[in-house]
Design a protein around this motif. Structure first.
Motif, PDB file in Angstrom:
ATOM      1  N   LEU A  32       0.824  -1.203   0.000  1.00 36.24           N
ATOM      2  CA  LEU A  32       0.000   0.000   0.000  1.00 36.24           C
ATOM      3  C   LEU A  32       0.864   1.261   0.000  1.00 36.24           C
ATOM      4  CD1 LEU A  32      -2.650  -1.280   2.543  1.00 36.24           C
ATOM      5  CD2 LEU A  32      -3.156  -0.564   0.200  1.00 36.24           C
ATOM      6  N   GLU A  33       1.944   1.210   0.721  1.00 36.54           N
ATOM      7  CA  GLU A  33       2.876   2.343   0.774  1.00 36.54           C
ATOM      8  C   GLU A  33       3.451   2.616  -0.609  1.00 36.54           C
ATOM      9  OE1 GLU A  33       7.440   2.250   1.723  1.00 36.54           O
ATOM     10  OE2 GLU A  33       6.243   1.550   3.416  1.00 36.54           O
ATOM     11  N   GLU A  34       3.830   1.564  -1.357  1.00 37.03           N
ATOM     12  CA  GLU A  34       4.378   1.738  -2.697  1.00 37.03           C
ATOM     13  C   GLU A  34       3.353   2.338  -3.653  1.00 37.03           C
ATOM     14  OE1 GLU A  34       5.704  -2.182  -3.602  1.00 37.03           O
ATOM     15  OE2 GLU A  34       7.685  -1.885  -2.718  1.00 37.03           O
ATOM     16  N   LEU A  35       2.071   2.106  -3.378  1.00 32.91           N
ATOM     17  CA  LEU A  35       1.006   2.684  -4.186  1.00 32.91           C
ATOM     18  C   LEU A  35       0.636   4.093  -3.751  1.00 32.91           C
ATOM     19  CD1 LEU A  35      -1.352  -0.410  -4.492  1.00 32.91           C
ATOM     20  CD2 LEU A  35       0.087   0.561  -6.276  1.00 32.91           C
ATOM     21  N   GLY A  36       1.307   4.596  -2.710  1.00 30.93           N
ATOM     22  CA  GLY A  36       1.019   5.941  -2.229  1.00 30.93           C
ATOM     23  C   GLY A  36      -0.174   6.023  -1.311  1.00 30.93           C
ATOM     24  N   ASN A  37      -0.707   4.878  -0.869  1.00 28.59           N
ATOM     25  CA  ASN A  37      -1.885   4.857   0.008  1.00 28.59           C
ATOM     26  C   ASN A  37      -1.411   4.715   1.457  1.00 28.59           C
ATOM     27  OD1 ASN A  37      -4.479   4.700   0.977  1.00 28.59           O
ATOM     28  ND2 ASN A  37      -5.168   3.250  -0.574  1.00 28.59           N
ATOM     29  N   TYR A  38      -0.861   5.798   1.986  1.00 29.14           N
ATOM     30  CA  TYR A  38      -0.151   5.738   3.263  1.00 29.14           C
ATOM     31  C   TYR A  38      -1.090   5.527   4.450  1.00 29.14           C
ATOM     32  CZ  TYR A  38       3.181   7.821   0.049  1.00 29.14           C
ATOM     33  OH  TYR A  38       3.970   8.069  -1.046  1.00 29.14           O
ATOM     34  N   GLU A  39      -2.252   6.147   4.435  1.00 25.74           N
ATOM     35  CA  GLU A  39      -3.181   5.975   5.549  1.00 25.74           C
ATOM     36  C   GLU A  39      -3.714   4.545   5.608  1.00 25.74           C
ATOM     37  OE1 GLU A  39      -4.039   7.565   8.161  1.00 25.74           O
ATOM     38  OE2 GLU A  39      -2.859   9.358   7.754  1.00 25.74           O
ATOM     39  N   ARG A  40      -4.003   3.973   4.444  1.00 24.69           N
ATOM     40  CA  ARG A  40      -4.442   2.581   4.435  1.00 24.69           C
ATOM     41  C   ARG A  40      -3.338   1.657   4.955  1.00 24.69           C
ATOM     42  NH1 ARG A  40      -7.482   0.334   0.802  1.00 24.69           N
ATOM     43  NH2 ARG A  40      -7.105  -1.522   2.058  1.00 24.69           N
ATOM     44  N   ALA A  41      -2.101   1.962   4.582  1.00 25.25           N
ATOM     45  CA  ALA A  41      -0.976   1.156   5.056  1.00 25.25           C
ATOM     46  C   ALA A  41      -0.884   1.218   6.581  1.00 25.25           C
ATOM     47  CB  ALA A  41       0.320   1.657   4.423  1.00 25.25           C
ATOM     48  N   ARG A  42      -1.098   2.415   7.131  1.00 21.79           N
ATOM     49  CA  ARG A  42      -1.074   2.554   8.593  1.00 21.79           C
ATOM     50  C   ARG A  42      -2.188   1.726   9.224  1.00 21.79           C
ATOM     51  NH1 ARG A  42      -4.048   4.927  11.986  1.00 21.79           N
ATOM     52  NH2 ARG A  42      -5.251   6.022  10.374  1.00 21.79           N
ATOM     53  N   GLU A  43      -3.377   1.741   8.631  1.00 21.96           N
ATOM     54  CA  GLU A  43      -4.499   0.973   9.174  1.00 21.96           C
ATOM     55  C   GLU A  43      -4.210  -0.524   9.154  1.00 21.96           C
ATOM     56  OE1 GLU A  43      -7.832   2.043   6.816  1.00 21.96           O
ATOM     57  OE2 GLU A  43      -7.813   4.158   7.420  1.00 21.96           O
ATOM     58  N   VAL A  44      -3.537  -0.991   8.118  1.00 25.38           N
ATOM     59  CA  VAL A  44      -3.236  -2.418   7.990  1.00 25.38           C
ATOM     60  C   VAL A  44      -2.331  -2.891   9.128  1.00 25.38           C
ATOM     61  CG1 VAL A  44      -1.863  -4.032   6.605  1.00 25.38           C
ATOM     62  CG2 VAL A  44      -3.654  -2.680   5.522  1.00 25.38           C
ATOM     63  N   LEU A  45      -1.454  -2.016   9.594  1.00 27.42           N
ATOM     64  CA  LEU A  45      -0.571  -2.410  10.702  1.00 27.42           C
ATOM     65  C   LEU A  45      -1.349  -2.611  11.999  1.00 27.42           C
ATOM     66  CD1 LEU A  45       2.591  -0.213  10.055  1.00 27.42           C
ATOM     67  CD2 LEU A  45       2.327  -2.664   9.682  1.00 27.42           C
ATOM     68  N   GLY A  46      -2.552  -2.067  12.069  1.00 34.27           N
ATOM     69  CA  GLY A  46      -3.452  -2.335  13.202  1.00 34.27           C
ATOM     70  C   GLY A  46      -2.831  -2.058  14.550  1.00 34.27           C
ATOM     71  N   GLY A  47      -2.883  -3.066  15.422  1.00 29.48           N
ATOM     72  CA  GLY A  47      -2.383  -2.897  16.785  1.00 29.48           C
ATOM     73  C   GLY A  47      -0.883  -2.784  16.887  1.00 29.48           C
ATOM     74  N   LEU A  48      -0.160  -3.066  15.811  1.00 30.06           N
ATOM     75  CA  LEU A  48       1.303  -2.962  15.851  1.00 30.06           C
ATOM     76  C   LEU A  48       1.765  -1.506  15.929  1.00 30.06           C
ATOM     77  CD1 LEU A  48       2.173  -5.602  13.103  1.00 30.06           C
ATOM     78  CD2 LEU A  48       2.422  -5.878  15.580  1.00 30.06           C
ATOM     79  N   TRP A  49       0.994  -0.609  15.310  1.00 27.74           N
ATOM     80  CA  TRP A  49       1.361   0.820  15.302  1.00 27.74           C
ATOM     81  C   TRP A  49       0.125   1.636  14.949  1.00 27.74           C
ATOM     82  CZ3 TRP A  49       2.350   4.289  10.877  1.00 27.74           C
ATOM     83  CH2 TRP A  49       2.908   5.515  11.259  1.00 27.74           C
ATOM     84  N   GLN A  50      -0.182   2.632  15.776  1.00 30.98           N
ATOM     85  CA  GLN A  50      -1.431   3.373  15.630  1.00 30.98           C
ATOM     86  C   GLN A  50      -1.315   4.617  14.772  1.00 30.98           C
ATOM     87  OE1 GLN A  50      -4.541   2.492  16.766  1.00 30.98           O
ATOM     88  NE2 GLN A  50      -3.586   0.533  17.253  1.00 30.98           N
TER      89      GLN A  50
END
Length: 633
Positions: A32-50
Motif C-alpha cells: 500500500l505504501e508503494e502505491l502511495g496509500n499511506y493511511e491505508r498502510a497505517r491501518e493495515v498495521l493495526g495494533g502494531l502501530w497506531q
C-alpha cells in the motif's frame, strides 16, 4: 503487483503465529505504501502501530519481526508526516528507521540494511540535507550486488532525485543513463514509472539550462511512459505528479493552455487524495506558469496559498521554492518591501535546510527583481552571499544568471556619472549604450540565437528584438547566429494530377494526419512530435468522431489509431477505411498498449507500435511509410 482495494483484510488467521501475522501485515502495508496509500498502510498495521508520533508495539515478536515493524512505522511516519506537514515527523521517522537498521545489522541482513538506509536517506532529503542523503545512498550502492536489483533500483532513483534537487542535473542525467538497462528488465511497474518520471524531470530542467530543444521531446516521451506504468500500478498520487510536471514542461515551451490543462488534472487527483503538500506544489507551479504569461496578480494569489500550507510542515526545500516564486510575483506587482522580505526568507529557509543552490538562486532573484530598491551596500552584500553559495554550482543557467547579476550590481551601484562627467552627458545615449550592452550579453548567453535572446530579455516576440538590432544597434548584427530555416519534413505532397502544377509544384499543402487517441497525455506528446515536422494533425478522442472524419469528402494522407477507443475501435475504423476507394493506399498506423499485431495486419494496418515505447517511433514510422509510396498521389 496486486492492488489492494476495500477495507483491510482480516489478519487473524489462527494457523499463523504472532510473528507470521505481523510479517504479513508489514508486507501488505509495504504494498500500500508503494502505491502511495499511506493511511491505508497505517491501518493495515493495526495494533502494531497506531499513528505518527506513537511508538510501535512489538511485544511478543522476535527481533527480525520487530525490526520490520519499526522500519514500516518509520517509513510511513516519513511519508505521512510529509503529506500532512507534521512538525518533527522526519526526525521521528529517522529514529525508528535507525533502530530497525541496528537490528538488521546484528543479523547481518544486507538487503534489509540497504532498504533501511535508502529510506533513511529519503528522510534527510525531505529535510533538504542533500549531502547526508547523497552519502547514504552511495554507501548503499557500493554494498549491493546484482542479487538485490530492486533495492538497487530504488537507491538509484533516489540518488538521481537528490542530485536533481541539488540542481546537479548532469549528475542526475548520468545516473539515469547508467541505470536505463536495469529498469528495462524490471517487472515492477511502480519502479519503472518512477524512473521514467524522474528521467523526464531531469531532461526538462536540462532543456532550459542548456537550451536543448531535443530534450523536451525526450522528456515528453519519458513522461508518457511514466504515466502508462503508474496507471498499470494503480498509483494515483504519482500520476498526479506526472501531470504537475507536464504542466511545468509545457509552460517552458510557451504552451500555456496545455500547461493549465495538466495542472487542472493534477489538482483534481491530489484533491481526491487530500494531499495538501502536493496541492501546494501544484499551486506553486501554477503561479510560475501565470508569471510566464504575465498574469502576475493571479500568480501571487496561488503562490501565497502554497506558502501558507508549506509553512506548517517540514518540507523546507518546497517552502523555499514557493517563497522565491512569491517574492518574484510581489516584486512585479510593485510591492518591493514585501518582495524583499519573502526573497530574504527564501534564502534563509533554503540555507537552513542545506539546499545551498536554491538559497543562492533566491538571492539572485532578489537582485533581479528588486535590485533597484536596495541600497548599494545591501546590494553588494546580497551578491557576495549569492556568489559564495553558488561557487560550486554545476548549473550552467545559474552561473549565467550569477554573471548577469554581477554586471547588474555594478551598474546599479555605480551607474550614475561622477560630477566631473556631467558635461556633455546624454541620458538617451547612456540608455542606448546600456541597451546595447544588455542585448550583446543576451546574444552571447543565447549562443547568438535571437529567439532565445529575446526570451532572456523579456520580449514577447523575437521579431521585436530583430528590429531593434537592425535599426538601433547594427554593430551587433555580427553577434547573431546564422539564420537556420526551421526543420521541415522531407515528405511532400504533389498537387493533384488534374492540375497544371502536377509536374512542377512540389509543396502545395502540408501532410494531413488523422489521429484517434483517448489518452490526453499520449495525445499531446504524439501530436507535438508530428506537428514539429510541419505536418497537420486533426485529433479525435473517440471512434465515432474519427469515423465521421474518415467518411468525409477530403481524405487524410495517414491514419494513426489507438485501438481501445470509446465508441468504435481502431481495428473497426481501419477495416472501414480500407473499404473506401480513397483509403485503399493510405498508410495506417496503430499505436496501442495491447498487442493486436495479428489483428492489425488482417485489418490492413501497415505498422503496429506498442505503447509506451512506440511513442518515440511514431514520427520515424510515419515518414518511412509515406516515403515508401504507400500513399496514393
Amino acid at each position: 503487483m496486486n492492488i489492494v482495494t476495500g477495507p483491510p483484510p482480516p489478519l487473524t488467521d489462527s494457523s499463523l503465529t504472532r510473528n507470521e501475522q505481523a510479517m504479513l501485515q508489514c508486507q501488505l502495508a509495504k504494498q500500500l505504501e508503494e502505491l502511495g496509500n499511506y493511511e491505508r498502510a497505517r491501518e493495515v498495521l493495526g495494533g502494531l502501530w497506531q499513528r505518527v508520533g506513537e511508538r510501535p508495539v512489538p511485544e511478543g515478536l522476535d527481533q527480525l519481526t520487530t525490526a520490520e515493524v519499526l522500519l514500516r512505522a518509520g517509513v510511513l511516519t516519513g511519508w505521512i508526516g510529509s503529506v500532512k506537514q507534521i512538525a518533527g515527523a522526519q526526525e521521528t521517522a529517522k529514529n525508528l528507521i535507525s533502530e530497525s537498521m541496528r537490528i538488521f545489522e546484528a543479523f547481518q541482513d544486507v538487503e534489509r540494511i540497504a532498504e533501511a538506509q535508502t529510506d533513511l536517506a529519503y528522510c534527510y532529503w525531505r529535510e533538504g540535507a542533500f549531502d547526508e542523503a547523497r552519502m547514504m545512498l552511495q554507501k548503499v550502492l557500493d554494498q549491493l550486488d546484482s542479487t538485490t536489483d530492486e533495492v538497487r533500483a530504488i537507491a538509484l532513483i533516489r540518488s538521481a532525485i537528490v542530485e536533481k534537487s541539488a540542481k546537479r542535473y548532469n549528475d542526475a542525467l548520468r545516473i539515469h543513463t547508467g541505470a536505463k538497462t536495469l529498469f528495462e528488465t524490471c517487472n515492477n511497474h511502480v519502479l519503472r514509472a518512477k524512473f521514467h518520471n524522474e528521467f523526464a524531470n531531469v531532461l526538462s530542467h536540462l532543456s532550459a539550462t542548456e537550451y536543448r530543444e531535443d530534450y523536451i521531446d525526450r522528456a515528453l516521451i519519458e513522461y508518457t511512459a511514466a504515466s502508462f506504468h503508474f496507471e498499470q500500478a494503480g498509483h494515483t498520487r504519482y500520476q498526479a505528479s506526472v501531470e504537475n510536471n507536464l504542466g511545468f514542461l509545457f509552460s517552458t515551451i510557451g504552451k500555456f493552455t496545455e500547461a493549465h490543462e495538466h495542472l487542472d488534472r493534477a489538482q483534481a487527483l491530489f484533491t481526491t487524495l487530500k494531499d495538501n503538500v502536493h496541492l501546494a506544489q501544484v499551486d506553486n507551479t501554477r503561479a510560475e506558469v501565470l508569471l510566464a504569461e504575465g498574469r502576475v496578480a493571479e500568480a501571487e494569489k496561488f503562490v501565497r496559498s502554497a506558502v501558507r500550507v508549506l509553512e506548517r510542515g517540514g518540507e523546507q526545500s518546497l517552502l523555499a521554492e514557493s517563497l522565491t516564486t512569491h517574492g518574484t510575483a510581489l516584486a512585479r506587482l510593485g510591492r518591493h518591501e514585501e518582495a524583499r522580505a519573502s526573497l530574504r526568507r527564501a534564502v534563509e529557509v533554503a540555507e537552513r535546510a542545506g539546499d545551498v543552490e536554491s538559497a543562492g538562486q533566491a538571492a539572485l532573484s532578489l537582485i533581479e527583481e528588486s535590485g533597484e530598491h536596495l541600497a548599494a551596500e545591501e546590494l553588494a552584500e546580497v551578491y557576495e552571499r549569492a556568489a559564495e553559495m553558488l561557487s560550486r554550482s554545476q548549473n550552467v543557467a545559474t552561473l549565467k544568471r550569477l554573471s548577469t547579476c554581477a554586471r547588474r550590481v555594478l551598474f546599479l551601484a555605480h551607474g550614475s556619472p561622477a560630477p566631473s562627467e556631467w558635461k556633455g552627458f546624454s541620458l538617451k545615449d547612456a540608455v542606448r549604450r546600456y541597451e546595447s550592452h544588455l542585448i550583446s550579453r543576451a546574444l552571447s548567453d543565447a549562443g547568438g540565437l535571437v529567439s532565445r535572446a529575446a526570451q532572456l530579455l523579456g520580449f514577447k516576440h523575437h521579431h521585436s528584438l530583430s528590429s531593434l538590432i537592425q535599426n538601433h544597434h547594427p554593430n551587433l548584427l555580427q553577434a547573431r547566429a546564422p539564420v537556420v530555416p526551421r526543420k521541415r519534413s522531407l515528405i511532400y505532397l504533389r498537387a493533384p494530377r488534374n492540375t497544371p502544377h502536377y509536374r512542377t509544384e512540389k509543396t502545395v499543402r502540408p501532410l494531413s494526419i488523422l489521429y484517434a487517441e483517448d489518452s490526453p497525455l499520449i495525445a499531446d506528446s504524439v501530436k507535438n512530435a508530428l506537428e514539429a515536422e510541419g505536418w497537420r494533425v486533426d485529433m479525435c478522442a473517440d471512434g465515432n468522431s474519427a469515423l465521421n472524419r474518415i467518411a468525409g469528402e477530403v481524405p487524410y494522407d495517414l491514419l494513426l489509431l489507438d485501438n481501445e477507443l470509446p465508441g468504435m475501435s481502431g481495428l473497426e475504423l481501419a477495416r472501414y477505411a480500407r473499404k473506401l476507394p480513397s483509403y485503399q493506399n493510405v498508410p495506417i498506423i496503430m499505436l496501442s498498449a495491447t498487442d493486436y499485431r495479428a489483428d492489425a495486419r488482417r485489418a490492413g494496418i501497415d505498422a503496429f507500435l506498442h505503447k509506451p515505447e512506440g511513442v518515440s517511433l511514431v514520427v520515424e514510422t510515419t515518414a518511412r511509410l509515406l516515403a515508401d509510396g504507400r500513399r496514393s498521389e
